[in-house]
Scaffold this motif. Structure first.
Motif, PDB file in Angstrom:
ATOM      1  N   PHE A   1      16.443   6.491  14.769  1.00 29.12           N
ATOM      2  CA  PHE A   1      17.614   5.809  15.309  1.00 29.12           C
ATOM      3  C   PHE A   1      18.781   6.139  14.400  1.00 29.12           C
ATOM      4  O   PHE A   1      18.628   6.173  13.182  1.00 29.12           O
ATOM      5  N   GLY A   2      19.950   6.381  14.992  1.00 28.97           N
ATOM      6  CA  GLY A   2      21.095   6.704  14.157  1.00 28.97           C
ATOM      7  C   GLY A   2      22.407   6.234  14.740  1.00 28.97           C
ATOM      8  O   GLY A   2      22.502   5.872  15.913  1.00 28.97           O
ATOM      9  N   VAL A   3      23.401   6.246  13.878  1.00 26.53           N
ATOM     10  CA  VAL A   3      24.777   5.988  14.302  1.00 26.53           C
ATOM     11  C   VAL A   3      25.581   7.245  14.033  1.00 26.53           C
ATOM     12  O   VAL A   3      25.344   7.955  13.057  1.00 26.53           O
ATOM     13  N   VAL A   4      26.496   7.535  14.936  1.00 31.17           N
ATOM     14  CA  VAL A   4      27.395   8.675  14.778  1.00 31.17           C
ATOM     15  C   VAL A   4      28.822   8.161  14.853  1.00 31.17           C
ATOM     16  O   VAL A   4      29.129   7.258  15.635  1.00 31.17           O
ATOM     17  N   THR A   5      29.661   8.721  14.026  1.00 24.52           N
ATOM     18  CA  THR A   5      31.056   8.325  14.030  1.00 24.52           C
ATOM     19  C   THR A   5      31.927   9.561  13.864  1.00 24.52           C
ATOM     20  O   THR A   5      31.566  10.496  13.151  1.00 24.52           O
ATOM     21  N   GLY A   6      33.037   9.555  14.563  1.00 20.56           N
ATOM     22  CA  GLY A   6      33.964  10.672  14.508  1.00 20.56           C
ATOM     23  C   GLY A   6      35.390  10.183  14.519  1.00 20.56           C
ATOM     24  O   GLY A   6      35.665   9.003  14.295  1.00 20.56           O
ATOM     25  N   GLU A   7      36.288  11.082  14.821  1.00 27.05           N
ATOM     26  CA  GLU A   7      37.710  10.765  14.785  1.00 27.05           C
ATOM     27  C   GLU A   7      38.109   9.677  15.767  1.00 27.05           C
ATOM     28  O   GLU A   7      38.921   8.814  15.455  1.00 27.05           O
ATOM     29  N   ASN A   8      37.537   9.698  16.977  1.00 30.14           N
ATOM     30  CA  ASN A   8      37.995   8.779  18.015  1.00 30.14           C
ATOM     31  C   ASN A   8      36.962   7.804  18.540  1.00 30.14           C
ATOM     32  O   ASN A   8      37.272   7.004  19.409  1.00 30.14           O
ATOM     33  N   ASP A   9      35.709   7.875  18.064  1.00 30.32           N
ATOM     34  CA  ASP A   9      34.675   7.076  18.701  1.00 30.32           C
ATOM     35  C   ASP A   9      33.527   6.818  17.731  1.00 30.32           C
ATOM     36  O   ASP A   9      33.431   7.438  16.682  1.00 30.32           O
ATOM     37  N   ASN A  10      32.655   5.907  18.113  1.00 30.36           N
ATOM     38  CA  ASN A  10      31.393   5.630  17.431  1.00 30.36           C
ATOM     39  C   ASN A  10      30.320   5.589  18.511  1.00 30.36           C
ATOM     40  O   ASN A  10      30.607   5.294  19.667  1.00 30.36           O
ATOM     41  N   GLY A  11      29.089   5.864  18.137  1.00 29.36           N
ATOM     42  CA  GLY A  11      28.006   5.822  19.109  1.00 29.36           C
ATOM     43  C   GLY A  11      26.666   5.712  18.416  1.00 29.36           C
ATOM     44  O   GLY A  11      26.583   5.658  17.189  1.00 29.36           O
ATOM     45  N   ILE A  12      25.614   5.677  19.224  1.00 35.53           N
ATOM     46  CA  ILE A  12      24.259   5.629  18.676  1.00 35.53           C
ATOM     47  C   ILE A  12      23.465   6.821  19.174  1.00 35.53           C
ATOM     48  O   ILE A  12      23.792   7.432  20.189  1.00 35.53           O
TER      49      ILE A  12
END
Length: 183
Positions: free
Chosen positions: A43-54
């Motif tokens: 399971f992970g979280v991803v984050t970038g310039e404009n958004d976050n997600g799983i």
């Protein structure tokens, strides 16, 4: 939308449970063999310039000494709901149960978004896009060669879709943080 998330999550959990249930079966290989089956559920979280997600991922394949190769499938909610299908290659840096590792994933992803928008009666057509993820991590060894894992990495998600007559091409760069269980 909730039903789709629930269905995909249930499928991934079923895959994970079936691989865990199979881990108690007696090994068919030699006692000291360094070749065997490998299963990673994370399971992970991803984050970038404009958004976050799983991200939810399951990877199944083979291991040989400090290398493992497997095929993975997952669920990624960053910017749009997609299902990545990828090849995973891992290299443990030590032969101990607790060891750092390197990984590289690469493949394609398919959209799980609705193609029809009821608000404006338009169709949004998604094309399969590029997916890759590279990084480092650490296995925390448990008994029977199982391990908990933590990893950090750089992930890319290509997303193209056509809305009315316009085509939008997104190149989404993101940072990923994952935890999981390895059999």
């Amino acid at each position: 939308m909730f039903r789709k998330y629930t269905l995909i999550t249930a499928i991934l959990c079923s895959l994970a449970a079936s691989t865990l249930a199979q881990s108690d079966a007696p090994a068919k290989t030699k006692k000291n063999s360094s070749f065997g089956f490998s299963s990673i559920n994370q399971f992970g979280v991803v984050t970038g310039e404009n958004d976050n997600g799983i991200q939810l991922q399951t990877i199944n394949g083979v291991r040989y000494k400090t290398w493992s190769v497997g095929v993975g499938v997952g669920l990624d909610t960053y910017s749009a709901l997609t299902v990545p299908l990828f090849l995973d290659i891992r290299k443990s840096l030590l032969t101990k149960p607790a060891t750092p590792f390197l990984y590289a994933d690469g493949g394609i992803q398919f959209s799980a978004e609705k193609k029809y928008n009821k608000d404006d009666y338009a169709s949004k057509d998604y094309d399969p896009g590029l997916f890759y993820d590279v990084g480092v991590g650490y296995y925390i060894g448990l008994k029977n060669k199982n391990a908990l894992l933590m990893s950090v990495g750089y992930s890319f998600k290509g997303l193209d879709y056509t809305y009315y007559t316009s085509t939008y091409k997104y190149k989404l760069n993101r940072f990923s943080l994952k935890v999981g269980y390895k059999i």
